[in-house]
Design an enzyme around this catalytic site. Structure first.
Site, PDB file in Angstrom:
ATOM      1  N   HIS A 118      -4.484  -4.357  -2.241  1.00 29.73           N
ATOM      2  CA  HIS A 118      -4.958  -3.965  -0.912  1.00 29.73           C
ATOM      3  C   HIS A 118      -5.135  -2.458  -0.780  1.00 29.73           C
ATOM      4  O   HIS A 118      -5.159  -1.922   0.328  1.00 29.73           O
ATOM      5  CB  HIS A 118      -3.993  -4.482   0.165  1.00 29.73           C
ATOM      6  CG  HIS A 118      -3.919  -5.979   0.202  1.00 29.73           C
ATOM      7  ND1 HIS A 118      -2.838  -6.663   0.700  1.00 29.73           N
ATOM      8  CD2 HIS A 118      -4.792  -6.914  -0.233  1.00 29.73           C
ATOM      9  CE1 HIS A 118      -3.052  -7.963   0.580  1.00 29.73           C
ATOM     10  NE2 HIS A 118      -4.229  -8.148   0.019  1.00 29.73           N
ATOM     11  N   CYS A 174     -14.746  13.493   7.881  1.00 32.39           N
ATOM     12  CA  CYS A 174     -14.878  13.889   6.475  1.00 32.39           C
ATOM     13  C   CYS A 174     -15.283  15.364   6.409  1.00 32.39           C
ATOM     14  O   CYS A 174     -16.184  15.791   7.139  1.00 32.39           O
ATOM     15  CB  CYS A 174     -15.949  13.016   5.818  1.00 32.39           C
ATOM     16  SG  CYS A 174     -16.433  13.533   4.159  1.00 32.39           S
ATOM     17  N   VAL A 200       0.836  -1.207   0.000  1.00 26.91           N
ATOM     18  CA  VAL A 200       0.000   0.000   0.000  1.00 26.91           C
ATOM     19  C   VAL A 200       0.869   1.254   0.000  1.00 26.91           C
ATOM     20  O   VAL A 200       0.407   2.344   0.294  1.00 26.91           O
ATOM     21  CB  VAL A 200      -0.950   0.012   1.230  1.00 26.91           C
ATOM     22  CG1 VAL A 200      -1.953  -1.124   1.124  1.00 26.91           C
ATOM     23  CG2 VAL A 200      -0.177  -0.084   2.550  1.00 26.91           C
TER      24      VAL A 200
HETATM   25 ZN   LIG Z   1     -18.169  11.953   3.925  1.00 18.66          ZN
END
Ligand SMILES: [Zn+2]
Length: 303
Positions: free
Chosen positions: A135, A194, A119
């Site tokens: 992955h 987020c 990764v």
């Molecule tokens: Zn979001």
């Protein structure tokens, strides 16, 4: 399904021994149509430790599982604090001679594809294109609520601002970008949501206990079908995630070649296992093929 790693896989006594003869690898590449499958072993020479083998991180570290990560905020704080610290090491990592050799093989049309279990983005940084990241990648972050895919580099800046006083010393760093920190060291770390919806952010990598997307697996299976041979570089093939493609190749009577310092779970399916460090070994293979080991360097997306 990527299951929990087998922490203590012991090679059975009847495994064929490794060799130092690279000729079968040179011959396979000369013939072309080679599908390369790489694991953590190809990145150790870039300063990213392997899971297994001598000094492997699994002897002291159990990777975060999807179940742990989604269980609650405490586990996620632990993950992001450790991962944020580990990111500094990953951000500094540069592709090594092994990554550059793979890019060179690809550029000269010897490969039918590259699948990596890593990764770290180092194949792409070494100049390889079209790499399938089985992955996922630490360079991206996914919102578990709205699905937005954003840059880890941007999140690192936000995390840095939100955790200005966070400067612990890690005991070690692991191939999944996770640093070794105690619970006390991570207690005050601020996790960020987020920016769009406030949802939980997760690195765009497949954790242990999580399923590799079916379409990605099918894409890899198709790469095996169209390959003439499969060349495994730096993977112990301990987890089924990579081993299944080696099994598929062997079942289809395709040649399987492995370059890995230690015995692997695929050895009995392989034509040969070369036990050499990958950077020098792949540079020697490139020399034998009269290819310049000139993999083009590009900045890693994490820096
Ligand atoms: Zn979001």
């Amino acid at each position: 399904m990527r299951t929990r790693p087998t922490l203590h896989w012991t090679p059975p006594p009847d495994l064929p021994p490794g060799t130092t003869d690279l000729r079968p690898v040179v011959d396979a590449l000369s013939a072309g149509g080679v599908l390369v499958l790489t694991g953590a072993g190809i990145s150790t020479e870039s300063g990213i430790p392997a899971y297994r083998g001598e000094g492997g991180s699994l002897t002291r570290h159990t990777p975060m599982t999807y179940q742990d990560f989604t269980a609650g905020p405490q586990a996620r704080r632990r993950y992001w604090a450790r991962s944020h610290l580990g990111w500094r090491t990953f951000g500094r990592a540069r592709p090594n001679a092994g990554h550059r050799a793979v890019a060179t093989f690809a550029r000269h049309g010897l490969l039918s594809g590259v699948i990596t279990q890593n990764v770290d983005g180092l194949h792409q940084a070494g100049g390889a294109e079209g790499v399938v990241e089985l992955h996922g990648s630490l360079a991206r972050v996914r919102c578990l609520a709205c699905g937005a895919l954003t840059s880890r580099r941007d999140l690192a800046v936000r995390l840095e601002e939100a955790n200005a006083a966070f400067a612990p010393v890690a005991a070690g760093i692991n191939p999944d970008g996770d640093a070794d920190l105690s619970d006390e060291q991570v207690a005050d770390f601020r996790v960020l949501p987020c920016v769009d919806c406030g949802g939980v952010l997760k690195p765009d990598v497949v954790f242990f206990g999580e399923t590799v997307p079916a379409a990605r697996i099918e894409h890899c299976r198709q790469l095996v079908r169209t390959a003439r041979s499969v060349l495994v570089l730096g993977s112990s093939l301990t987890v089924m995630s990579g081993l299944r493609f080696v099994r598929q190749a062997a079942q289809a009577d395709k040649q399987v070649l492995i370059v890995n310092r230690d015995p692997t779970r695929g050895d009995q399916l392989a034509h040969t296992r070369v036990s050499l460090p990958l950077g020098p070994a792949l540079s020697a293979v490139a020399d034998a093929l009269n290819l310049p080991a000139d993999g083009q360097m590009t900045p890693w997306p994490g820096t």
